[in-house]
Design an enzyme around this catalytic site. Structure first.
Site, PDB file in Angstrom:
ATOM      1  N   ARG A   1       0.855  -1.183   0.000  1.00 37.68           N
ATOM      2  CA  ARG A   1       0.000   0.000   0.000  1.00 37.68           C
ATOM      3  C   ARG A   1       0.892   1.235   0.000  1.00 37.68           C
ATOM      4  O   ARG A   1       1.371   1.679   1.036  1.00 37.68           O
ATOM      5  CB  ARG A   1      -0.855  -0.038   1.251  1.00 37.68           C
ATOM      6  CG  ARG A   1      -2.196   0.587   1.071  1.00 37.68           C
ATOM      7  CD  ARG A   1      -2.981   0.339   2.328  1.00 37.68           C
ATOM      8  NE  ARG A   1      -4.351   0.750   2.178  1.00 37.68           N
ATOM      9  CZ  ARG A   1      -5.159   0.886   3.207  1.00 37.68           C
ATOM     10  NH1 ARG A   1      -4.753   0.639   4.424  1.00 37.68           N
ATOM     11  NH2 ARG A   1      -6.400   1.272   3.018  1.00 37.68           N
TER      12      ARG A   1
ATOM     13  N   ASP B   1      -8.391   6.435   6.744  1.00 35.61           N
ATOM     14  CA  ASP B   1      -7.476   5.991   7.790  1.00 35.61           C
ATOM     15  C   ASP B   1      -6.679   7.167   8.322  1.00 35.61           C
ATOM     16  O   ASP B   1      -6.577   7.386   9.529  1.00 35.61           O
ATOM     17  CB  ASP B   1      -6.494   4.944   7.240  1.00 35.61           C
ATOM     18  CG  ASP B   1      -7.182   3.630   6.898  1.00 35.61           C
ATOM     19  OD1 ASP B   1      -8.227   3.340   7.497  1.00 35.61           O
ATOM     20  OD2 ASP B   1      -6.678   2.898   6.032  1.00 35.61           O
TER      21      ASP B   1
ATOM     22  N   ASP C   1     -15.097  -1.540   4.788  1.00 36.37           N
ATOM     23  CA  ASP C   1     -14.591  -1.888   3.458  1.00 36.37           C
ATOM     24  C   ASP C   1     -15.415  -2.972   2.785  1.00 36.37           C
ATOM     25  O   ASP C   1     -15.305  -3.176   1.580  1.00 36.37           O
ATOM     26  CB  ASP C   1     -13.157  -2.440   3.572  1.00 36.37           C
ATOM     27  CG  ASP C   1     -12.138  -1.348   3.760  1.00 36.37           C
ATOM     28  OD1 ASP C   1     -12.290  -0.290   3.129  1.00 36.37           O
ATOM     29  OD2 ASP C   1     -11.198  -1.554   4.536  1.00 36.37           O
TER      30      ASP C   1
END
Ligand code: NOJ
Length: 805
Positions: free
Chosen positions: A357, A364, A496
């Site tokens: 990532r 976040d 998610d």
């Protein structure tokens, strides 16, 4: 089983049994150079990016768990026996090998003793530097002279890119080689190519990518730069050939590079010898300068002190002394330190986040900022500004903010290139709405009201004041409403695994929007923007009506509607008939009426609570390949599929404090406090000093086991719930409110808090054993009216006595 203890005085967690149920890690370094190290010295290092800057290798998820790492082998040259300065990789019998690992704030120290030889090894990244230091002091505690070899060892990657290094071996194996010069192993990658990254890791002509591993304090008696020669055929790190036989001065050409530097020393009884190993991504010139700095090894002591002073000063802005030691350990050191680590490395580099990532997740990061707000508001502001500059001019957030983000020039999820590059093809419904709770916390913490008028670019084009950014964030939701006039859930909301789409609706986002209206109204009122106040008040009223009419079912809020109008989280559903997020957010947002708040939270307690925290929904979803409820792909009561997802636990604790339930808030906190599991560490498996992403819940044969350590939004939500909820410290525009909500058996507790450059020493007395409520506040000997301590009454140092009642 217990594997260690908290040392509050030194802000350390001390591992006393190294055979921990999982690698128990610590983080060293800064955004410029990161290092992860476990209680057995396993782990890896990277320059700037865990994805592209990897300089030492770690084999994730390997059977040979937690290897390789930063190893120092110690060998008795007379009898041939050898061991390591950390228990692994040699792994001597623990009856004969005594060891402690002290994980501290940005350093880890291993003190071990075997066969009369003590080693005291310190690992750290000096403040504002981009290399790491391993210092070891070896002492002969036996009564005879000893001849020892000390060999520092590191396995280099053949490419900074983690994926390339792991899988593209037909290329990466053939570009790396090593040299031995000036007491260092130098590794060169693509030595003949000019124009690689940064000046530091190319040579003076701009060629190659270089790393070095050097030894200060002794001449290397022998070395190896070739991993396979060092380890030897059909051996491993527990018994390397070059430790048994001595290093063989073999360098790498076309296989894997390593750095192994052997120092041969002799120690009289009671004598000590110190060595320093240095590691970083520098070519020879830069490496030599670093090596020169460590010719006087005492520099290590001052660098360690500097590091501790830096971190402790940050953490000391908020310290508490409550009747619960486990809470104190977390607030005072570990939860706070984890908040900084999460803030710095987002979800990019841990033992589970392997480094793919390559950027900051919008939601976040905006939430992570809240965790450090009370400890470093200026750092929070810098990151907040970055995140505002990653808001698209339509008001939505970029799902992934790349590490090389260029405000004003970015592609967006509306452009196919953005999805192709980042793997995030669509907007999430919640991203930009996180700005509201974070922004208001920043302004109230810092008192920097002018920030509201600061002009910040949008990610793709245009610019606007912070106020304008907020307005557009609201507009983004208003432009994407569903049939019940609630915000659409889009590609995901906080969860998610909930893909509600362009027309399916999310009550969670509706509550976020409700909170956004509250924040916006507060700011607009203070700015005197009457029209905006009226606009937002009308919208808030409409949303309230919608929620009351469509989202409330007897004693709980639903989770949302699919595009086909199926209700998610209805009490009549077979699976997932109660969800944690809407119940908590109905309270946090202020949208729930008082009786609803109580009913919804009671329902959570009844249906979702477990001894390790509350499940995110229950029963788990068991519908094959459901297009909306994507969590069905996980095992039951795992992750989003009914696991004890850790991040919402902070919301739950905070919500209970908002309705005055100190007993229950603390009960929930105890359930999820990692430190509560210190005596039962085998059940939790991951570190008892940091939060993980989730805990396996009731339908798992491993109920109570934690996963995905360190990098989780839990650090910030739980910190906020402790600081603002239980301890009750709530900055306001004009001062500080301290309104604790505690268990009724807490009769006395105290805290120190820095607020806008002033220090407050706060004593709280609770003579009548209440859970919430303030009877009086005395500031510097003078009673004050109301519940707010006005900023203008604060001196440099302040004594505050609060009596609850
Ligand atoms: C982990 C992700 O990093 C976070 O963004 C998300 O909110 C949670 N999973 C819940 O799905």
């Amino acid at each position: 089983m217990k594997y260690g203890y908290f040392d509050a005085e030194h802000k350390e967690y001390v591992i006393t049994r190294p055979d921990t149920p999982a690698p128990w890690a610590n983080y060293l370094g800064s955004p410029e150079y990161g290092a992860i190290i476990s209680g057995n010295a396993g782990g890896y290092s990277f320059v700037k990016s865990g994805a592209n800057g990897r300089i030492i290798r770690y084999r994730f998820n390997s059977v040979m768990n937690d290897q390789p790492g930063r190893y120092i082998y110690i060998k008795d040259r007379e009898n041939g026996d050898y061991w390591s300065a950390s228990w692994q990789p040699v792994g001597k019998d623990l009856d004969k090998y005594r060891t402690e690992c002290h994980h501290g704030t940005a350093y880890s120290r291993f003190v071990s003793e075997y066969d009369g030889i003590e080693s005291d090894t310190l690992y750290y990244v000096p403040l504002n530097k981009t290399y790491e230091v391993w210092k070891t002091k070896v002492t002969n505690k036996s009564d005879k002279p000893r001849k020892l070899s000390l060999t520092g060892y590191v396995e280099f990657t053949n490419s900074g890119n983690y994926e390339q290094d792991s899988v593209n071996l037909q290329y990466t194996l053939f570009v790396s080689k090593t040299y031995f010069r000036n007491n260092m192993i130098l590794q060169a990658i693509n030595e003949n190519i000019k124009g690689h990254a940064g000046p530091d890791d190319s040579d003076e002509e701009g060629r190659g990518i270089w790393r070095f591993f050097g030894l200060a304090g002794s001449e290397a008696a022998a070395y190896d730069g070739d991993r396979d020669t060092f380890v030897g055929k059909y051996r491993d790190y527990s018994n390397p050939r070059s430790i048994e036989n001595g290093c063989s001065n073999t360098l790498n050409f076309n296989t894997n590079s390593c750095g192994a530097l052997q120092a041969d020393i002799e120690l009289a009884p009671g004598e000590s010898k110190e060595l320093v190993y240095l590691l970083g991504a520098y070519a020879e010139k830069g490496a030599k300068e670093i090596m020169a700095h460590y010719q006087d090894l005492s520099v290590v002591d001052s660098e360690l002190e500097e590091l501790k002073t830096f971190w402790h000063a940050k953490l000391n802005r908020f310290q508490v002394q409550t009747p619960d030691d486990n809470l104190n350990h977390m607030v005072n050191t570990w939860n706070a330190y984890q908040c900084f680590i999460t803030f710095i490395w987002s979800r990019a580099a841990s033992f589970q986040y392997c480094g793919l990532r390559n950027g900051l997740g919008y939601r976040d990061t905006v939430q992570d900022i809240q965790g450090i707000m009370h400890l470093d508001p200026e750092l929070a502001r810098e990151r907040l500004t970055l995140m505002l500059s990653a808001q698209v001019n339509n008001g939505g957030g970029l799902p992934l903010v790349k590490f090389d983000h260029r405000p004003g020039f970015e592609k967006t999820p509306d452009d196919p290139e953005y999805g192709a590059e980042t793997g995030h093809p669509a907007y999430r419904a919640d991203d930009a709405l996180w700005l509201f709770p974070t922004l208001i916390r920043y302004v109230k913490e810092s008192g920097n009201w002018a920030y509201i008028d600061e002009v910040i670019p949008y990610a793709n084009k245009e610019e606007g004041t912070v106020y304008d950014h907020l307005k557009r964030a609201i507009q983004f939701s208003l432009d994407r409403m569903g049939a019940h006039n609630m915000p659409a859930g889009l590609h995901a909301d906080w969860n998610d695994c909930l893909r509600l789409g362009a027309k399916g609706e999310s009550t969670f986002v509706a509550f976020q929007l409700y909170m956004a209206y509250n924040v916006f109204i507060e700011i607009a009122e203070r700015k005197g923007n009457k029209e905006d106040v009226a606009w937002a008040e009308k919208l808030r009223e409409e949303l309230s009506r919608t929620l009351q009419e469509n989202a409330w079912e007897d004693d709980q809020f639903i989770r949302g509607f699919t595009e086909e109008n199926e209700v998610i989280g209805s009490r009549t559903n077979v699976d997932a008939n109660i969800w944690l997020e809407p119940q908590t957010w109905s309270v946090l947002s202020g949208a729930a009426r008082p009786e609803q708040a109580k009913l919804a939270l009671d329902k959570v307690y009844e249906k979702l609570n477990t001894k390790y925290g509350a499940m995110v929904c229950y029963p788990p979803i068991n519908r094959d390949g459901h297009p909306v409820l994507l969590m069905s792909l996980f095992n039951p009561t795992t992750k989003e599929n009914g696991g004890i997802f850790s991040q919402p636990q902070g919301w739950l604790v905070l919500a209970e404090t908002m309705i005055g339930n100190g007993n229950r808030a603390f009960e929930y906190y105890k359930e999820i406090n990692p430190a509560s599991m210190n005596e039962d560490a085998d059940v939790r498996a991951i570190e008892p000093y940091v939060h993980g992403q989730f805990i396996e819940a009731v339908d798992s044969p491993f109920y109570g086991r934690g996963h995905v350590h360190w990098l989780t939004g839990t650090a910030s939500t739980v910190m906020v719930s402790l600081a603002e909820g239980i301890m009750g410290v709530q900055p306001e525009f004009d001062g500080l409110r301290i309104d604790p909500c505690v268990p009724d058996n807490w009769t006395e507790f105290s805290m120190v808090r820095e607020f806008r450059g002033k220090n407050l020493n706060v004593q709280v007395k609770n003579p009548n054993g209440v859970q919430k409520g303030i009877a009086s506040i005395v500031l510097n000997g003078t009673p004050i009216e109301g519940k707010l301590i006005p900023e203008q009454l604060l001196k440099a140092e302040n004594d505050v006595v609060i009596t609850m009642g």
